[in-house]
Scaffold this motif. Structure first.
Motif, PDB file in Angstrom:
ATOM      1  N   HIS A  43       1.024  -1.744   0.498  1.00 37.93           N
ATOM      2  CA  HIS A  43       0.001   0.256  -0.071  1.00 37.93           C
ATOM      3  C   HIS A  43       1.012   1.430  -0.124  1.00 37.93           C
ATOM      4  CE1 HIS A  43      -3.780  -2.167   0.377  1.00 37.93           C
ATOM      5  NE2 HIS A  43      -2.789  -2.614   1.779  1.00 37.93           N
ATOM      6  N   TYR A  44       0.411   2.253  -0.697  1.00 43.98           N
ATOM      7  CA  TYR A  44       1.405   3.789  -0.627  1.00 43.98           C
ATOM      8  C   TYR A  44      -0.107   4.952  -0.214  1.00 43.98           C
ATOM      9  CZ  TYR A  44       4.007   1.167  -3.849  1.00 43.98           C
ATOM     10  OH  TYR A  44       5.336   0.081  -4.862  1.00 43.98           O
ATOM     11  N   THR A  45       0.675   5.760   0.677  1.00 48.97           N
ATOM     12  CA  THR A  45       0.714   6.780   1.289  1.00 48.97           C
ATOM     13  C   THR A  45       0.977   7.667   0.363  1.00 48.97           C
ATOM     14  OG1 THR A  45       2.539   7.073   2.277  1.00 48.97           O
ATOM     15  CG2 THR A  45       1.379   6.299   3.568  1.00 48.97           C
ATOM     16  N   LEU A  46       0.403   9.043   0.689  1.00 45.68           N
ATOM     17  CA  LEU A  46       0.436  10.390  -0.768  1.00 45.68           C
ATOM     18  C   LEU A  46       2.070  10.252  -0.705  1.00 45.68           C
ATOM     19  CD1 LEU A  46      -0.224  12.051  -2.724  1.00 45.68           C
ATOM     20  CD2 LEU A  46      -0.721  13.602  -0.146  1.00 45.68           C
ATOM     21  N   THR A  47       2.516  10.400   0.763  1.00 47.82           N
ATOM     22  CA  THR A  47       4.226  10.862   0.377  1.00 47.82           C
ATOM     23  C   THR A  47       5.236   9.057  -0.480  1.00 47.82           C
ATOM     24  OG1 THR A  47       3.946  11.717   3.154  1.00 47.82           O
ATOM     25  CG2 THR A  47       6.108  10.541   1.981  1.00 47.82           C
ATOM     26  N   ASP A  48       4.715   8.079   0.175  1.00 48.85           N
ATOM     27  CA  ASP A  48       5.362   7.228  -0.960  1.00 48.85           C
ATOM     28  C   ASP A  48       5.577   7.081  -2.788  1.00 48.85           C
ATOM     29  OD1 ASP A  48       6.295   5.950   1.323  1.00 48.85           O
ATOM     30  OD2 ASP A  48       3.800   4.309   1.728  1.00 48.85           O
ATOM     31  N   ASN A  49       3.995   8.136  -2.190  1.00 44.69           N
ATOM     32  CA  ASN A  49       3.312   7.847  -3.951  1.00 44.69           C
ATOM     33  C   ASN A  49       4.960   8.805  -4.831  1.00 44.69           C
ATOM     34  OD1 ASN A  49       2.201   5.671  -5.931  1.00 44.69           O
ATOM     35  ND2 ASN A  49       0.287   7.072  -4.377  1.00 44.69           N
ATOM     36  N   ILE A  50       4.483  10.051  -3.892  1.00 44.34           N
ATOM     37  CA  ILE A  50       4.955  11.201  -4.045  1.00 44.34           C
ATOM     38  C   ILE A  50       6.754  11.130  -4.817  1.00 44.34           C
ATOM     39  CG2 ILE A  50       5.470  13.685  -3.882  1.00 44.34           C
ATOM     40  CD1 ILE A  50       2.901  14.103  -2.467  1.00 44.34           C
ATOM     41  N   ASN A  51       7.424  10.261  -3.606  1.00 45.43           N
ATOM     42  CA  ASN A  51       8.220   9.943  -3.469  1.00 45.43           C
ATOM     43  C   ASN A  51       9.024   9.110  -4.667  1.00 45.43           C
ATOM     44  OD1 ASN A  51       8.859  11.701  -1.197  1.00 45.43           O
ATOM     45  ND2 ASN A  51       9.332  10.041  -0.297  1.00 45.43           N
ATOM     46  N   GLU A 110      10.834  10.295 -12.365  1.00 51.15           N
ATOM     47  CA  GLU A 110       9.997  10.867 -13.701  1.00 51.15           C
ATOM     48  C   GLU A 110      12.136  11.744 -13.775  1.00 51.15           C
ATOM     49  OE1 GLU A 110       7.376  14.332 -13.047  1.00 51.15           O
ATOM     50  OE2 GLU A 110       6.175  13.137 -13.083  1.00 51.15           O
ATOM     51  N   LYS A 111      12.701  11.550 -12.387  1.00 54.82           N
ATOM     52  CA  LYS A 111      14.005  12.300 -12.527  1.00 54.82           C
ATOM     53  C   LYS A 111      14.948  11.131 -13.129  1.00 54.82           C
ATOM     54  CE  LYS A 111      13.854  14.725  -8.578  1.00 54.82           C
ATOM     55  NZ  LYS A 111      14.150  15.276  -7.186  1.00 54.82           N
ATOM     56  N   LEU A 112      14.442   9.383 -12.884  1.00 60.77           N
ATOM     57  CA  LEU A 112      15.527   8.707 -14.074  1.00 60.77           C
ATOM     58  C   LEU A 112      15.502   8.935 -15.391  1.00 60.77           C
ATOM     59  CD1 LEU A 112      16.868   6.092 -13.211  1.00 60.77           C
ATOM     60  CD2 LEU A 112      15.386   4.836 -12.908  1.00 60.77           C
ATOM     61  N   LEU A 113      13.892   8.779 -15.524  1.00 60.75           N
ATOM     62  CA  LEU A 113      13.549   8.884 -16.627  1.00 60.75           C
ATOM     63  C   LEU A 113      14.166  10.270 -17.646  1.00 60.75           C
ATOM     64  CD1 LEU A 113       9.981   8.014 -16.971  1.00 60.75           C
ATOM     65  CD2 LEU A 113      12.074   6.487 -18.299  1.00 60.75           C
ATOM     66  N   LEU A 114      14.112  11.396 -16.993  1.00 60.95           N
ATOM     67  CA  LEU A 114      14.761  12.452 -17.388  1.00 60.95           C
ATOM     68  C   LEU A 114      16.461  12.293 -17.486  1.00 60.95           C
ATOM     69  CD1 LEU A 114      13.596  16.012 -15.688  1.00 60.95           C
ATOM     70  CD2 LEU A 114      13.720  14.998 -18.117  1.00 60.95           C
ATOM     71  N   LEU A 154      -1.877  13.483 -10.904  1.00 59.86           N
ATOM     72  CA  LEU A 154      -2.798  13.069 -10.677  1.00 59.86           C
ATOM     73  C   LEU A 154      -2.465  13.662  -8.364  1.00 59.86           C
ATOM     74  CD1 LEU A 154      -4.221   9.816 -12.012  1.00 59.86           C
ATOM     75  CD2 LEU A 154      -5.175  11.809 -12.006  1.00 59.86           C
ATOM     76  N   LEU A 155      -1.440  13.298  -8.606  1.00 62.59           N
ATOM     77  CA  LEU A 155      -1.121  13.531  -7.413  1.00 62.59           C
ATOM     78  C   LEU A 155      -0.700  15.041  -6.546  1.00 62.59           C
ATOM     79  CD1 LEU A 155       2.460  10.932  -7.426  1.00 62.59           C
ATOM     80  CD2 LEU A 155       0.127  10.812  -6.191  1.00 62.59           C
ATOM     81  N   GLU A 156       0.319  16.032  -7.560  1.00 58.87           N
ATOM     82  CA  GLU A 156      -0.186  17.313  -7.808  1.00 58.87           C
ATOM     83  C   GLU A 156      -1.632  18.039  -7.529  1.00 58.87           C
ATOM     84  OE1 GLU A 156       1.835  18.534 -11.423  1.00 58.87           O
ATOM     85  OE2 GLU A 156       3.327  17.681 -10.961  1.00 58.87           O
ATOM     86  N   ASN A 157      -2.831  17.402  -7.980  1.00 58.00           N
ATOM     87  CA  ASN A 157      -3.989  17.454  -7.945  1.00 58.00           C
ATOM     88  C   ASN A 157      -4.597  17.216  -6.211  1.00 58.00           C
ATOM     89  OD1 ASN A 157      -4.319  18.634 -10.907  1.00 58.00           O
ATOM     90  ND2 ASN A 157      -5.496  16.292 -10.970  1.00 58.00           N
ATOM     91  N   GLN A 158      -4.217  15.687  -6.010  1.00 58.81           N
ATOM     92  CA  GLN A 158      -4.342  15.792  -4.180  1.00 58.81           C
ATOM     93  C   GLN A 158      -3.908  16.756  -3.560  1.00 58.81           C
ATOM     94  OE1 GLN A 158      -3.057  11.526  -3.659  1.00 58.81           O
ATOM     95  NE2 GLN A 158      -5.553  10.649  -4.548  1.00 58.81           N
ATOM     96  N   LEU A 159      -2.838  16.917  -3.673  1.00 61.55           N
ATOM     97  CA  LEU A 159      -2.028  18.701  -3.365  1.00 61.55           C
ATOM     98  C   LEU A 159      -2.298  19.453  -3.220  1.00 61.55           C
ATOM     99  CD1 LEU A 159       1.522  17.440  -4.033  1.00 61.55           C
ATOM    100  CD2 LEU A 159       0.578  16.978  -1.499  1.00 61.55           C
ATOM    101  N   ASN A 160      -3.745  20.142  -3.941  1.00 58.81           N
ATOM    102  CA  ASN A 160      -3.996  21.457  -4.326  1.00 58.81           C
ATOM    103  C   ASN A 160      -5.119  20.987  -3.377  1.00 58.81           C
ATOM    104  OD1 ASN A 160      -2.161  21.758  -6.140  1.00 58.81           O
ATOM    105  ND2 ASN A 160      -3.107  21.392  -7.943  1.00 58.81           N
ATOM    106  N   GLY A 161      -5.444  19.492  -2.819  1.00 57.45           N
ATOM    107  CA  GLY A 161      -7.190  19.377  -1.896  1.00 57.45           C
ATOM    108  C   GLY A 161      -6.737  19.997  -0.698  1.00 57.45           C
ATOM    109  N   LEU A 162      -5.538  19.990  -0.465  1.00 51.63           N
ATOM    110  CA  LEU A 162      -4.833  19.900   0.644  1.00 51.63           C
ATOM    111  C   LEU A 162      -4.814  21.318   1.063  1.00 51.63           C
ATOM    112  CD1 LEU A 162      -2.394  17.268   1.024  1.00 51.63           C
ATOM    113  CD2 LEU A 162      -4.085  16.902   2.239  1.00 51.63           C
ATOM    114  N   GLN A 163      -5.757  21.425   2.473  1.00 49.12           N
ATOM    115  CA  GLN A 163      -5.628  22.651   3.277  1.00 49.12           C
ATOM    116  C   GLN A 163      -5.467  22.749   4.459  1.00 49.12           C
ATOM    117  OE1 GLN A 163     -10.057  24.205   2.636  1.00 49.12           O
ATOM    118  NE2 GLN A 163      -8.643  25.496   0.725  1.00 49.12           N
ATOM    119  N   LEU A 164      -4.431  24.030   4.739  1.00 49.29           N
ATOM    120  CA  LEU A 164      -4.195  23.674   6.631  1.00 49.29           C
ATOM    121  C   LEU A 164      -4.682  24.915   6.824  1.00 49.29           C
ATOM    122  CD1 LEU A 164      -1.828  22.745   9.074  1.00 49.29           C
ATOM    123  CD2 LEU A 164      -0.550  24.726   8.305  1.00 49.29           C
ATOM    124  N   GLY A 165      -6.020  24.583   7.955  1.00 48.54           N
ATOM    125  CA  GLY A 165      -6.119  25.804   8.667  1.00 48.54           C
ATOM    126  C   GLY A 165      -6.638  26.242   9.783  1.00 48.54           C
TER     127      GLY A 165
END
Length: 199
Positions: free
Chosen positions: A98-106, A112-116, A175-186
């Protein structure tokens, strides 16, 4: 009137449902990335196998620079075949976790860096191949000319292959960036809270 126990039960159910939904979404994004990698390893393995077979047969039936081109194609693709094989062995293990948001981002950033990086190496292979082919032709060195032609061919394939992979993975990364945009600190009660907006 709603009792405190009922409120706690409803809150717990909503919290569990939200947690399961977020976990399912993370696993789905991870699965897409892993399956893309799996398909790419199959493509690389098929390319490698075809080049090894064709290169071996053609090298034994040709002479001069063409012999060396086919010979190098076979040599080069033994490495590609090993890379594809090792990659495919790791896929099952990746699919079972199972993957967390942090796992997925990493994992996404690493991919992506490896492919570049690979794309940069591919350009270097092409440049080296052009240089060797030109030098071999100019000096009448058939081995250098043939090996240069092989580097040019293999580098060109890998560049196209890695660039296509990069753009496919970049779509998954959005898709991950969209999830990060859905997080709000308040503000929440007596402190800060982190909330997630479903889209």
């Amino acid at each position: 009137m709603i009792k405190i126990r009922e409120i706690l039960t409803i809150t717990s159910v909503l919290w569990l449902a939200t947690g399961h939904a977020q976990q399912a979404e993370q696993d789905s994004i991870a699965r897409s990335r892993i399956l893309m990698n799996q398909n790419n390893y199959y493509i690389l393995g098929a390319w490698a196998g075809a080049n090894i077979i064709q290169g071996t047969i053609s090298a034994s039936n040709t002479k001069g620079s063409e012999h060396h081109l086919h010979q190098m194609n076979a040599y080069w693709n033994t490495v590609n075949l090993a890379v594809a094989g090792i990659g495919l062995l790791g896929i099952r293990k990746q699919l079972n976790r199972h993957y967390t948001l942090t796992d997925n981002i990493n994992a996404q950033q690493k991919t992506e860096k490896l492919l570049l990086l690979n794309s940069g190496l591919d350009v270097a292979y092409i440049a080296t191949g052009l240089y060797m082919k030109e030098r071999g032709t100019r000096l009448g060195n058939e081995k250098t000319e043939g090996y240069g032609g092989s580097l040019l061919l293999q580098g060109s394939f890998l560049l196209v292959f890695d660039v296509i992979q990069y753009f496919n993975h970049r779509r998954n990364g959005r898709l991950l960036e969209n999830q990060l945009n859905g997080l709000q600190l308040g503000a929440a009660g007596s402190g800060l809270g982190l909330t997630y907006r479903f889209r």
